[in-house]
Design an enzyme around this catalytic site. Structure first.
Site, PDB file in Angstrom:
ATOM      1  N   SER A  40      17.765  -4.432   4.024  1.00  0.00           N
ATOM      2  CA  SER A  40      18.386  -3.382   3.197  1.00  0.00           C
ATOM      3  C   SER A  40      18.096  -1.989   3.765  1.00  0.00           C
ATOM      4  CB  SER A  40      17.971  -3.509   1.736  1.00  0.00           C
ATOM      5  OG  SER A  40      16.583  -3.457   1.609  1.00  0.00           O
ATOM      6  N   GLU A  47      17.406   3.458  -2.560  1.00  0.00           N
ATOM      7  CA  GLU A  47      16.760   2.224  -3.034  1.00  0.00           C
ATOM      8  C   GLU A  47      16.132   2.444  -4.425  1.00  0.00           C
ATOM      9  OE1 GLU A  47      16.224  -0.298  -0.302  1.00  0.00           O
ATOM     10  OE2 GLU A  47      15.701  -1.702  -1.867  1.00  0.00           O
ATOM     11  N   GLY A  84      12.321 -10.352   4.116  1.00  0.00           N
ATOM     12  CA  GLY A  84      11.132  -9.514   4.298  1.00  0.00           C
ATOM     13  C   GLY A  84      11.148  -8.724   5.589  1.00  0.00           C
ATOM     14  N   LEU A  85      12.322  -8.652   6.265  1.00  0.00           N
ATOM     15  CA  LEU A  85      12.393  -7.892   7.520  1.00  0.00           C
ATOM     16  C   LEU A  85      13.250  -6.632   7.341  1.00  0.00           C
ATOM     17  CD1 LEU A  85      12.769 -10.846  10.078  1.00  0.00           C
ATOM     18  CD2 LEU A  85      10.680  -9.690   9.339  1.00  0.00           C
ATOM     19  N   ASP A 135       9.597   0.904   4.787  1.00  0.00           N
ATOM     20  CA  ASP A 135      10.697   0.242   5.493  1.00  0.00           C
ATOM     21  C   ASP A 135      11.634   1.249   6.146  1.00  0.00           C
ATOM     22  OD1 ASP A 135       9.502  -1.885   4.342  1.00  0.00           O
ATOM     23  OD2 ASP A 135      11.139  -2.392   2.977  1.00  0.00           O
ATOM     24  N   SER A 185      31.799  -6.584   5.303  1.00  0.00           N
ATOM     25  CA  SER A 185      30.649  -7.113   6.035  1.00  0.00           C
ATOM     26  C   SER A 185      31.036  -8.445   6.656  1.00  0.00           C
ATOM     27  CB  SER A 185      29.491  -7.303   5.054  1.00  0.00           C
ATOM     28  OG  SER A 185      28.573  -8.237   5.552  1.00  0.00           O
ATOM     29  N   THR A 198       0.833  -1.212   0.000  1.00  0.00           N
ATOM     30  CA  THR A 198       0.000   0.000   0.000  1.00  0.00           C
ATOM     31  C   THR A 198       0.864   1.256   0.000  1.00  0.00           C
ATOM     32  OG1 THR A 198      -0.108  -0.352   2.371  1.00  0.00           O
ATOM     33  CG2 THR A 198      -2.078  -0.913   1.113  1.00  0.00           C
TER      34      THR A 198
END
Ligand code: GLA
Length: 359
Positions: A134, A166, A130-131, A178, A74, A42
């Site tokens: 990024s 992004e 999905g958490l 996010d 990293s 959305t």
């Protein structure tokens, strides 16, 4: 916590090997990940979202340099990446480093001078689950660059920088959910964010009788970014088609559920129709869910989570067999009052609310 101490010790050692020098000159910053409770796909449609920041997240160890170079390492990747501040460009081979590079690029676009830095990322968020790993890297980078450059941007501006990195650098047309949840999240709260205006309210998610559980399918998103952009353009197409019946329409979320029959009649392509239907009703569900949470009606909230998953499965088609299997299994458990996929979909995690007595 023991794991976390180990992770940070390992990261520190790796950083000192990568960037030898005075320990006093090393700075460490943290940004969380997020889980979205409801309001999926959305955000880029001008709708409501309802995410919460997590305690899991990303640390970045930083040492300033004076040669206008940036170096990235990293704990999750062996390769290191180096760029000159004069030539910051996207390169597929640079993998994770494209996120911090994108943030540097967005700072430079704003005319902010930076002398360079060594940065090492470490974290306990699963990648591509999905958490928002990024967005977490983006915001950790943004707060670090703010500190080393002495810039004074607001947190909302840093959030916008993350989204810009992004969208314009990495090339994913994501909304702002996010980065906003990562930058603006508060302990014990979810954020009801209107993505058209960036107005938001914090809602307590203190649920003494329930657990909020995230379960990872371990299916990574793979080619999802192109699918994500495909959903984005399908929604743009829907808006264009609907402008003939809703003059001046900017976002799908502006259509109220009671006006859906008019929209339904105006969209010819059955796939575009399904995508639009998801957005219109998901936006309405999110508004209702926030009201139910305020009224402490968690069972009602859970039912809307289930409806959200079904709509993402049937109309938006972003769940896939793994997420559907997890959601279906959760729905059959008596103590689970709601379960759905969270994030972009195509793999990643579900989020469920489970009664403690039954768990
Ligand atoms: C990803 C994007 C967000 C949002 C979600 C789906 O996480 O980064 O902007 O669109 O998918 O709700």
């Amino acid at each position: 916590m023991a794991n976390r101490v180990g992770l940070l010790q390992e990261a520190y050692q790796k950083f000192m090997a990568f960037s030898p020098g005075d320990a006093d000159q090393v700075r460490v910053f943290f940004a969380p990940g997020r889980v979205n409770l409801i309001g999926e796909h959305t955000d880029y449609n001008g709708g409501l979202v309802f995410p919460a920041a997590l305690t899991l997240g990303t640390w970045v160890f930083v040492r300033s340099r004076q040669d206008h170079h940036f170096r990235f390492a990293s704990t999750s990747f062996a390769a290191t990446v180096e760029v000159s501040g004069e030539n910051v460009q996207y390169a597929a081979k640079d993998d994770f480093a494209n996120y911090p590079k994108g943030v540097i690029w967005a700072f430079l676009q704003r005319g902010i001078e930076m002398s360079g830095a060594d940065m090492l990322f470490a974290g306990d968020l699963p990648n591509r689950a999905g958490l928002s790993s990024s967005a977490s890297v983006e915001l950790a980078t943004a707060v670090a660059l703010q500190a080393i450059s002495g810039s004074e941007l607001s947190m909302v501006e840093l959030v916008k920088i993350g989204q810009q990195a992004e969208n314009q650098f990495v090339g994913v047309n994501s909304g702002i959910m996010d980065q906003f949840a990562v930058g603006m999240g508060k302990a014990g709260h979810a954020i009801l964010l209107d993505c058209a205006t960036l107005d938001y309210t914090l809602a307590s998610i203190d649920m003494p009788d329930y657990h909020l559980i995230m379960i990872n399918t371990n299916k990574q998103r793979g080619l999802a970014d192109s699918k994500y952009n495909e959903r984005y353009s399908q929604c743009q197409t829907a808006v264009q088609e609907l402008q003939s019946v809703f003059p001046g329409l900017q976002f799908l979320a502006e259509i109220a559920p009671q006006d859906w029959p008019r929209a339904d009649a105006a969209i010819v392509d059955p796939v575009i129709k399904k995508r639009a239907r998801h957005v219109v009703f998901e936006h309405a569900r999110t508004k209702e869910a926030a009201n139910l949470l305020r009224a402490l009606d968690l069972e009602g909230f859970g039912r809307l989570m289930n409806e959200s998953h079904v709509s993402l499965r049937d109309d938006y088609e972003v769940t896939g067999v793994e997420l559907d299997a997890l959601a279906k299994a959760a729905w059959s458990v008596p103590g689970c009052i709601g379960s759905r996929m969270t994030g972009a979909g195509f793999g990643g995690c579900t989020v469920s609310i489970v009664r403690k007595d039954d768990y």
